[in-house]
Design a protein around this motif. Structure first.
Motif, PDB file in Angstrom:
ATOM      1  N   ALA A  47      24.880  24.256   0.402  1.00 37.07           N
ATOM      2  CA  ALA A  47      25.062  24.373   1.604  1.00 37.07           C
ATOM      3  C   ALA A  47      25.528  23.111   2.293  1.00 37.07           C
ATOM      4  O   ALA A  47      26.249  23.046   3.247  1.00 37.07           O
ATOM      5  N   TYR A  48      24.769  21.970   1.996  1.00 44.35           N
ATOM      6  CA  TYR A  48      24.770  20.830   2.642  1.00 44.35           C
ATOM      7  C   TYR A  48      26.415  20.239   2.672  1.00 44.35           C
ATOM      8  O   TYR A  48      26.872  19.815   3.349  1.00 44.35           O
TER       9      TYR A  48
ATOM     10  N   ASN B 111      31.633  29.719   1.375  1.00 41.19           N
ATOM     11  CA  ASN B 111      32.861  30.685   0.630  1.00 41.19           C
ATOM     12  C   ASN B 111      33.998  29.447   0.571  1.00 41.19           C
ATOM     13  O   ASN B 111      34.857  29.656  -0.607  1.00 41.19           O
ATOM     14  N   ARG B 112      34.284  28.749   1.686  1.00 40.61           N
ATOM     15  CA  ARG B 112      35.567  28.218   1.443  1.00 40.61           C
ATOM     16  C   ARG B 112      35.331  26.849   0.719  1.00 40.61           C
ATOM     17  O   ARG B 112      36.464  26.690  -0.278  1.00 40.61           O
ATOM     18  N   TYR B 113      34.159  26.358   0.478  1.00 44.15           N
ATOM     19  CA  TYR B 113      33.999  24.847  -0.223  1.00 44.15           C
ATOM     20  C   TYR B 113      33.967  25.420  -1.786  1.00 44.15           C
ATOM     21  O   TYR B 113      34.393  24.753  -2.503  1.00 44.15           O
ATOM     22  N   ALA B 114      33.314  26.696  -1.939  1.00 36.92           N
ATOM     23  CA  ALA B 114      33.073  26.660  -3.431  1.00 36.92           C
ATOM     24  C   ALA B 114      33.602  28.066  -3.871  1.00 36.92           C
ATOM     25  O   ALA B 114      33.405  28.585  -5.051  1.00 36.92           O
ATOM     26  N   ASN B 115      34.596  28.590  -3.210  1.00 40.11           N
ATOM     27  CA  ASN B 115      35.462  29.794  -3.426  1.00 40.11           C
ATOM     28  C   ASN B 115      34.896  30.740  -3.807  1.00 40.11           C
ATOM     29  O   ASN B 115      35.038  31.240  -4.987  1.00 40.11           O
ATOM     30  N   MET B 116      33.641  31.192  -3.129  1.00 44.64           N
ATOM     31  CA  MET B 116      32.838  32.181  -3.395  1.00 44.64           C
ATOM     32  C   MET B 116      33.183  33.331  -2.510  1.00 44.64           C
ATOM     33  O   MET B 116      33.841  33.285  -1.393  1.00 44.64           O
ATOM     34  N   GLN B 117      32.561  34.631  -2.840  1.00 44.32           N
ATOM     35  CA  GLN B 117      32.925  35.915  -1.753  1.00 44.32           C
ATOM     36  C   GLN B 117      31.872  36.629  -1.282  1.00 44.32           C
ATOM     37  O   GLN B 117      31.547  37.638  -1.154  1.00 44.32           O
TER      38      GLN B 117
ATOM     39  N   ALA C 250      22.373  31.430 -10.455  1.00 45.16           N
ATOM     40  CA  ALA C 250      23.780  31.958  -9.930  1.00 45.16           C
ATOM     41  C   ALA C 250      23.426  32.624  -8.503  1.00 45.16           C
ATOM     42  O   ALA C 250      24.580  32.152  -7.471  1.00 45.16           O
ATOM     43  N   LEU C 251      22.472  33.351  -8.366  1.00 40.00           N
ATOM     44  CA  LEU C 251      22.157  33.869  -6.719  1.00 40.00           C
ATOM     45  C   LEU C 251      22.175  32.603  -5.678  1.00 40.00           C
ATOM     46  O   LEU C 251      22.363  32.840  -4.834  1.00 40.00           O
ATOM     47  N   TRP C 252      21.131  31.848  -6.294  1.00 37.81           N
ATOM     48  CA  TRP C 252      20.879  30.587  -5.315  1.00 37.81           C
ATOM     49  C   TRP C 252      22.074  29.437  -5.130  1.00 37.81           C
ATOM     50  O   TRP C 252      21.897  28.393  -4.509  1.00 37.81           O
ATOM     51  N   ALA C 253      23.060  29.523  -6.092  1.00 39.03           N
ATOM     52  CA  ALA C 253      24.243  28.610  -6.073  1.00 39.03           C
ATOM     53  C   ALA C 253      24.725  28.175  -4.676  1.00 39.03           C
ATOM     54  O   ALA C 253      24.911  27.152  -4.393  1.00 39.03           O
ATOM     55  N   ALA C 254      24.725  29.339  -3.918  1.00 46.52           N
ATOM     56  CA  ALA C 254      25.401  29.176  -2.671  1.00 46.52           C
ATOM     57  C   ALA C 254      24.615  28.108  -1.590  1.00 46.52           C
ATOM     58  O   ALA C 254      25.077  27.477  -0.908  1.00 46.52           O
ATOM     59  N   ARG C 255      23.010  28.480  -1.801  1.00 46.83           N
ATOM     60  CA  ARG C 255      22.051  27.857  -0.910  1.00 46.83           C
ATOM     61  C   ARG C 255      22.358  26.167  -1.638  1.00 46.83           C
ATOM     62  O   ARG C 255      22.147  25.392  -0.564  1.00 46.83           O
ATOM     63  N   HIS C 256      22.303  25.990  -2.800  1.00 44.90           N
ATOM     64  CA  HIS C 256      22.316  24.571  -2.914  1.00 44.90           C
ATOM     65  C   HIS C 256      23.633  24.112  -2.724  1.00 44.90           C
ATOM     66  O   HIS C 256      23.662  22.567  -2.694  1.00 44.90           O
TER      67      HIS C 256
END
Lengths: 470, 470
Positions: free
Chosen positions: B330-331, B268-274, B322-328
């Protein structure tokens, strides 16, 4: 009927005394017991061991091995005796270690879909025991073989196309080495990159590197739904093209079996059935009710593109069993097709794109022969068997059967395949190893054998061709 | 930062001259090239080789090996340098054989769902090349690794839960032995019981038994439909229970990834996600449109039983992405969570029934530590990674990171698991081998190593612990 002559060692009396002390009447030198333990279900000459030791634990196997090693006496492991290529023949004499009394199911970890069994547990025993858990072990080589024997020969069977072979379904093993040490080849993690894959080294090693005493296996949930289908084709090619497209589309069929025209004729005659006497495919689908129906519909569409007729589909258990009844009778129908004859089983496996060619040429070869040879195939894997019917006391028929078999293997190797998809080498197929693998591969096999069993005591004369054999 | 000190040999000038004659400017002793070839993507100290030989064919590799063997000089194979445990470090000096110029796709057999590639082909290159055929190679370890390197480390990644690891997907290999001989470890048949499984012996052998120069791989049809789903859980246990039940019901999910609360916070912090800052599962389903929808519905029902919230499902490609963007992310999100810090990756794998326990205890351990450690898991296999964030120049942090790592491994072994699910041993995890496997297993590994590489020239110091190490 093999005409090899092997040198047999003499088992020293002091070793027998020691083993008798250890095992009491679980060491047997009774002639009937010896004969039984030297005889498999295959075609090769029986070779009884000098004694049979009925072991009850891994530690006992280790002790027996140590005593035998001390006296430099060969050791032959025995599960059920259902192998086909002389795997359990004591061709050089020695002590047979019978593992059938090691029949404990040690653990069932339902949440992890795995279990741990002693090597003498049979697959039917395991599945019966598992029934209450909703799990099953899918590998089905036909015979009610022991799990240890199945691991040692890298067995598979009708549903390898979906569930893989013993290679894929053994998680780890407990093995007694040629030195009498006990090794656990891995743990219960589903995957690991920690070290050489000793599990896979022992799976398929036919007792030549050590004795498998315990096996951890992957299990699967019993599918919510199963359905079955059968259909007849105008040609073997049409049937095989249906298989190729089914596999290529990723339809997760559990079983695809091919029975050729002659095999269908044998079944109709044996079981008084009225199936089309044409190449037939038998399918089984595992999944949810919706997905098994979808799989069947997809397969039917493909099959019809290739001219299939009489597509039948069933989902209720009794209807499924009726559809598959013919397949289950295939072996006995073939064996009884010519009363008084025996059967020499074959077992080649080729890339699926070459399967139609391999079966067609085999069919032509057999049709041109005086011998009769029905064909059954686990076609999803490219694996098929002929049963060459012959009179074992007629040398001409034996020669002709061997000629047909040699040509099948040559053909399979030429098409990028193997001389054995699932039966193994034993000593029956030893002379194909050089052609299949070449010098460098065999040299590496011999190096490994020499490193782990320097005195060549573990099931000697099997799987690893002697250097002079070519 | 490892503080091992290794003895380095001196590479004799005549060997370098011979190799220069053979390879011209494809033999390099350029400092930047040497440094690059001694540095992997992991945590361990770089160890440059004395020279790098860029090979272009199996025969050339064999010739280089023969020359090195003649001079008793170590040989280290190199693909992309994306390994993590010092696999490619020339800790004893020697010649690095770089296989990246062996990048030819030699065969694609679409009907047989297999292909043959040179070892230097990368997985992205292969999948790009395959696109027109409708096939793909599923193993995805994250990095764009070389196929040869993936085979050598028994790699896997996010979709091993459905498609297996390199162990399951390598059909056969071409290998240059320590003697400079060339072996083909098998043929294109899908299954075979003919001989020791040399293919599986080399998969995961990390260059210590020979050099993999060509790889035959299983391929799969690109699924007709794919869908994705994500959901958040009140606890790691609830997420893992969902996974267990999904696997046990036999739902053929292609991917199930767990990201813990801290990892979600980093994203969330890195990619400005919620996203919810709670343990989340990311699913991918492959099949027909109907079966992927059915799978998602089944998984949703299970997840809701365990208190999942915000279950989202998508089948169109852009929605899935879009759903998987967070997983991608992660590293990189984890690596950037504490600016200026580096990351020590871990890689344990346990039976799935012990996964919740393993992750919970690891989380507690990390929370009690001054270091920060997000967790990501390929939970369908029981495999998970923490990234331990630390300043590599701060000895206290290094000590603490090693302590956390040691405890993770001890915990995994206690729970029946392994110190590495997919990264391998290299020299970084060598000291865990004794605890994981015990004496008899290591003795057998050493016997095999000694038999096939008697002068210990093939990637020495990796995977096989020296006898004195315990």
């Amino acid at each position: 009927m093999s005409d090899h002559v092997f040198e047999r060692i003499t088992v020293p009396e002091p070793l027998l005394d020691t083993l008798r002390q250890l095992l009491g009447d679980r060491l047997s030198t009774n002639t009937a017991i010896l004969t039984q333990h030297g005889t498999d279900e295959g075609w090769h000459q029986a070779s009884p061991p000098d004694a049979v030791a009925f072991a009850r634990s891994t530690e006992e196997v280790a002790t027996i091995v140590k005593h035998c090693a001390e006296h430099q006496v060969p050791i032959i492991p025995f599960g059920c005796g259902s192998s086909l290529e002389g795997h359990i023949a004591a061709i050089h004499g020695g002590i047979c270690i019978d593992l059938s009394q090691m029949d404990q199911i040690l653990e069932v970890n339902a949440e992890d879909l795995d279990c741990r069994v002693q090597a003498g547990v049979t697959r039917e025993q395991l599945n019966q025991d598992l029934r209450a858990t909703g799990l099953f072990f899918p590998i089905d080589p036909g015979a009610n073989a022991s799990i240890g024997g199945m691991a040692a020969t890298r067995a598979s069977g009708t549903n390898a196309v979906r569930y893989g072979t013993m290679r894929d379904n053994v998680l780890n093993l407990t093995v007694v080495t040629a030195q009498g040490d006990i090794i656990r080849t891995g743990n219960r993690a589903r995957k690991s990159s920690a070290g050489y894959d000793l599990t896979r080294l022992f799976v398929g090693s036919e007792g030549t590197l050590g004795i498998i005493t315990e096996v951890s296996l992957r299990l699967y949930g019993i599918p919510e739904a199963m359905s079955a289908a059968t259909c007849a084709f105008p040609s073997v090619d049409a049937a095989v093209d249906t298989v190729i497209q089914t596999i290529q589309m990723g339809i997760p069929v559990a079983r695809i079996e091919l029975l050729d025209e002659l095999q269908m004729k044998a079944i109709n005659r044996y079981a008084n059935m009225q199936h089309p006497e044409a190449p037939m495919l038998f399918f089984e689908f595992h999944g949810t009710p919706a997905s098994t129906q979808e799989q069947a519909e997809q397969v039917e569409a493909i099959a019809q593109d290739f001219g299939a007729q009489a597509f039948q589909w069933a989902s209720r258990q009794e209807d499924r069993n009726a559809l598959w009844a013919a397949r289950h009778k295939a072996y006995y129908a073939a064996m009884n097709f010519q009363p008084g004859k025996s059967g020499m089983p074959t077992d080649v496996c080729v890339p699926i794109s070459r399967l139609a060619e391999a079966i067609r040429e085999t069919r032509e070869d057999c049709d041109a022969s005086p011998l009769t040879c029905p064909i059954v195939g686990h076609v999803g894997d490219g694996n098929f068997h002929t049963l060459i019917l012959l009179d074992p006391n007629n040398p001409d028929e034996v020669t002709e059967a061997n000629r047909l078999h040699d040509r099948m293997v040559e053909r399979a190797l030429r098409l990028g395949g193997t001389c054995t998809g699932e039966h193994g080498i034993g000593y029956g197929k030893l002379n194909f190893m050089q052609t299949e693998h070449g010098d460098a591969y065999l040299a590496m096999m011999r190096s490994i054998k020499q490193a782990l069993d320097p005195h060549n005591l573990m099931n000697p004369g099997k799987l690893v061709p002697a250097e002079s054999s070519h």
